[in-house]
Design a protein around this motif. Structure first.
Motif, PDB file in Angstrom:
ATOM      1  N   UNK A   6      -1.026  12.757  -5.083  1.00 44.31           N
ATOM      2  CA  UNK A   6      -0.189  12.140  -4.361  1.00 44.31           C
ATOM      3  C   UNK A   6       0.900  11.272  -5.337  1.00 44.31           C
ATOM      4  N   UNK A   7       2.038  11.213  -5.347  1.00 42.69           N
ATOM      5  CA  UNK A   7       2.766  10.580  -6.225  1.00 42.69           C
ATOM      6  C   UNK A   7       2.550   9.167  -6.056  1.00 42.69           C
ATOM      7  N   UNK A   8       2.099   8.703  -4.956  1.00 40.59           N
ATOM      8  CA  UNK A   8       1.927   6.977  -4.546  1.00 40.59           C
ATOM      9  C   UNK A   8       0.739   6.543  -5.162  1.00 40.59           C
ATOM     10  N   UNK A   9      -0.372   7.674  -5.712  1.00 45.18           N
ATOM     11  CA  UNK A   9      -1.651   7.263  -6.068  1.00 45.18           C
ATOM     12  C   UNK A   9      -1.199   6.479  -7.582  1.00 45.18           C
ATOM     13  N   UNK A  40      -3.069   2.635  -4.726  1.00 48.45           N
ATOM     14  CA  UNK A  40      -1.691   3.153  -4.192  1.00 48.45           C
ATOM     15  C   UNK A  40      -0.490   2.365  -4.539  1.00 48.45           C
ATOM     16  N   UNK A  41       0.532   2.765  -4.806  1.00 48.04           N
ATOM     17  CA  UNK A  41       1.863   1.967  -4.917  1.00 48.04           C
ATOM     18  C   UNK A  41       2.221   1.632  -3.584  1.00 48.04           C
ATOM     19  N   UNK A  42       1.820   0.833  -2.781  1.00 50.61           N
ATOM     20  CA  UNK A  42       2.050   0.552  -1.327  1.00 50.61           C
ATOM     21  C   UNK A  42       3.356   0.138  -0.894  1.00 50.61           C
ATOM     22  N   UNK A  44       5.935   0.996  -2.964  1.00 52.43           N
ATOM     23  CA  UNK A  44       6.774   2.386  -2.818  1.00 52.43           C
ATOM     24  C   UNK A  44       6.611   3.033  -1.504  1.00 52.43           C
ATOM     25  N   UNK A  45       5.376   3.478  -1.125  1.00 52.42           N
ATOM     26  CA  UNK A  45       4.888   4.082  -0.067  1.00 52.42           C
ATOM     27  C   UNK A  45       5.538   3.534   1.177  1.00 52.42           C
ATOM     28  N   UNK A  46       5.658   2.227   1.273  1.00 50.87           N
ATOM     29  CA  UNK A  46       6.105   1.609   2.353  1.00 50.87           C
ATOM     30  C   UNK A  46       7.807   1.607   2.247  1.00 50.87           C
ATOM     31  N   UNK A  47       8.242   1.767   1.288  1.00 51.45           N
ATOM     32  CA  UNK A  47       9.705   2.034   1.379  1.00 51.45           C
ATOM     33  C   UNK A  47      10.216   3.492   1.716  1.00 51.45           C
ATOM     34  N   UNK A  48       9.164   4.354   1.594  1.00 48.97           N
ATOM     35  CA  UNK A  48       9.642   5.711   1.846  1.00 48.97           C
ATOM     36  C   UNK A  48       9.150   6.357   3.455  1.00 48.97           C
ATOM     37  N   UNK A  49       8.033   5.426   3.804  1.00 53.30           N
ATOM     38  CA  UNK A  49       7.574   6.064   5.031  1.00 53.30           C
ATOM     39  C   UNK A  49       7.244   4.935   6.144  1.00 53.30           C
ATOM     40  N   UNK A  50       7.317   5.495   7.434  1.00 56.39           N
ATOM     41  CA  UNK A  50       7.036   4.374   8.433  1.00 56.39           C
ATOM     42  C   UNK A  50       5.977   5.032   9.337  1.00 56.39           C
ATOM     43  N   UNK A  51       5.466   4.205  10.480  1.00 56.01           N
ATOM     44  CA  UNK A  51       4.635   4.789  11.300  1.00 56.01           C
ATOM     45  C   UNK A  51       4.870   6.208  11.890  1.00 56.01           C
ATOM     46  N   UNK A 258      -2.437  -2.762   7.141  1.00 55.45           N
ATOM     47  CA  UNK A 258      -1.757  -4.012   7.010  1.00 55.45           C
ATOM     48  C   UNK A 258      -0.910  -4.391   5.974  1.00 55.45           C
ATOM     49  N   UNK A 259      -1.083  -4.103   4.841  1.00 57.89           N
ATOM     50  CA  UNK A 259      -0.145  -4.389   3.639  1.00 57.89           C
ATOM     51  C   UNK A 259       1.328  -3.726   3.803  1.00 57.89           C
ATOM     52  N   UNK A 260       0.957  -2.241   4.588  1.00 58.85           N
ATOM     53  CA  UNK A 260       2.370  -1.632   4.797  1.00 58.85           C
ATOM     54  C   UNK A 260       3.026  -2.268   6.056  1.00 58.85           C
TER      55      UNK A 260
END
Length: 389
Positions: A6-9, A40-42, A44-51, A258-260
């Motif tokens: 995963x690129x976010x790891x 993870x790069x949370x 970066x992950x949060x900037x790209x993904x939502x629920x 929670x962090x996301x």
């Protein structure tokens, strides 16, 4: 980062010292002998993904791949995993408890237990990193899962089991082609045999928490619960705890979600459930200790939680304390009584380890440790059909 990941790891991290390790290499423990955790790069992950857009078009828990080590790049070793159901039960009639209670039925996963989650992830990542031979000590269900997923992946599998391991588990492992040895003593004694074979013959040690990815597979239980509860988690999770991978993994999932910013409200109180005949974590919790002492002469009908010494004991205890939960032990007669009562009054047959959580809820209710009208999830970690003999 390797295309296998995963690129976010971002990296792996020693759970004790915080020392970091590159994630695209094969590891067991950290150099200090502690479990490694995937980070993870949370941001970066949060900037790209939502629920609303984080899921893949994949079966079962693999749909959460963007929050897991392989991402959507590695080929999953799968046997048809599903998202396991939450079964609401009438707790007043079956447990004499006023709480709202659901059973999370992990017995519907391949090989009939929640071990499928962690093992599927471990085998997937091990194969991606070039492993061809995997070994573990097991009380039964983990070995059955490793034998099955190892067979699917074309790997050799080695399992050492206590001599009183349920016969159905032994036959499962052998049917899948694993090399199986029965050993006098308990699972930690079997672990010493596995370590010796790994050192001398080059097997990869897949023991609980001795590689980073079984936790990530078990983490899917937490993501799944969050989605099933519409991102407002239950008040209590009662979890049958031996090695503790699932409890650690779920708490890791909740903290990441929670962090996301995806979880609404409070996180659950994590309840570590053990049998009175093998309760090292309960004793350590009550004595305010960071680590648990080895439990001597461990005995219980709930063989899956008969773990005298867990390498990740401090991670379990940290999660319980951080969540404002508690650790509780129950007797074998209470486990059997809870199993039989629930089966007769609800039509749901729990495994002994799952029934221990029901007995623990009754005990906690009696001791005033849990509020009326709370929302409670009990984990049934394997199908009760495996234990009829």
């Amino acid at each position: 980062m390797s295309a296998l990941f995963n690129s976010f790891v971002s990296h792996l991290e020693c759970s004790d010292s915080g020392t970091t390790y590159a994630a695209d290499q094969l590891y067991n423990l950290s150099t200090s002998g502690h479990p490694l955790l995937v980070q993870y790069d949370l941001d970066g992950l949060g900037a790209c993904l939502t629920r609303d857009n984080f899921k893949l078009t994949a079966p079962g828990f693999w749909q959460y791949g963007k929050l897991l080590p392989p991402g959507d790049s590695a080929e999953a070793v799968t046997l048809g995993e599903i998202l396991t159901p939450l079964i609401s039960i009438d707790a007043r009639s079956s447990l004499d408890a006023p709480q709202h209670v659901w059973i999370k039925d992990e017995g519907l996963l391949p090989t009939g237990s929640f071990k499928a989650r962690g093992v599927a992830m471990a085998v997937t990542m091990a194969r991606a990193l070039g492993v061809t031979r995997m070994a573990m000590p097991t009380n039964g269900n983990a070995g059955a899962a490793l034998a099955a997923y190892g067979a699917k992946a074309g790997m050799e599998v080695l399992c050492y089991c206590p001599s009183d391991t349920p016969a159905i588990n032994i036959e499962e492992m052998r049917h899948y082609g694993a090399e199986v040895h029965l050993h006098p003593g308990l699972i930690h004694d079997c672990g010493k045999e596995v370590q010796a074979r790994c050192r001398s013959e080059g097997w990869f040690d897949t023991s609980t928490l001795k590689e980073p990815y079984r936790i990530e597979g078990k983490k899917t239980m937490g993501i799944e619960l969050a989605e099933q509860f519409n991102w407002q988690l239950p008040d209590y999770i009662f979890y049958p705890t031996g090695g503790g991978t699932g409890l650690i993994g779920m708490w890791k999932a909740f903290k990441e979600l929670q962090a996301l910013g995806w979880i609404e409200g409070e996180l659950p109180k994590m309840i570590c459930v053990q049998a009175e005949g093998c309760a090292p974590l309960v004793n350590a919790f009550e004595q305010h200790q960071k680590h648990a002492e080895t439990w001597e002469n461990a005995r219980t009908v709930a063989a899956g939680i008969r773990v005298p010494k867990a390498i990740g004991d401090f991670l379990v205890l940290d999660a319980v304390r951080e969540s404002a939960g508690f650790a509780i032990s129950v007797s074998d007669p209470a486990i059997i009584e809870a199993r039989d009562r629930i089966a007769r009054r609800t039509g749901f047959l729990m495994c002994p380890e799952g029934a221990a959580t029901a007995a623990a809820l009754q005990k906690a209710q009696h001791l005033g440790l849990i509020e009326p009208a709370s929302r409670v999830v009990l984990f049934n970690c394997a199908t009760g059909l495996k234990y009829l003999s």
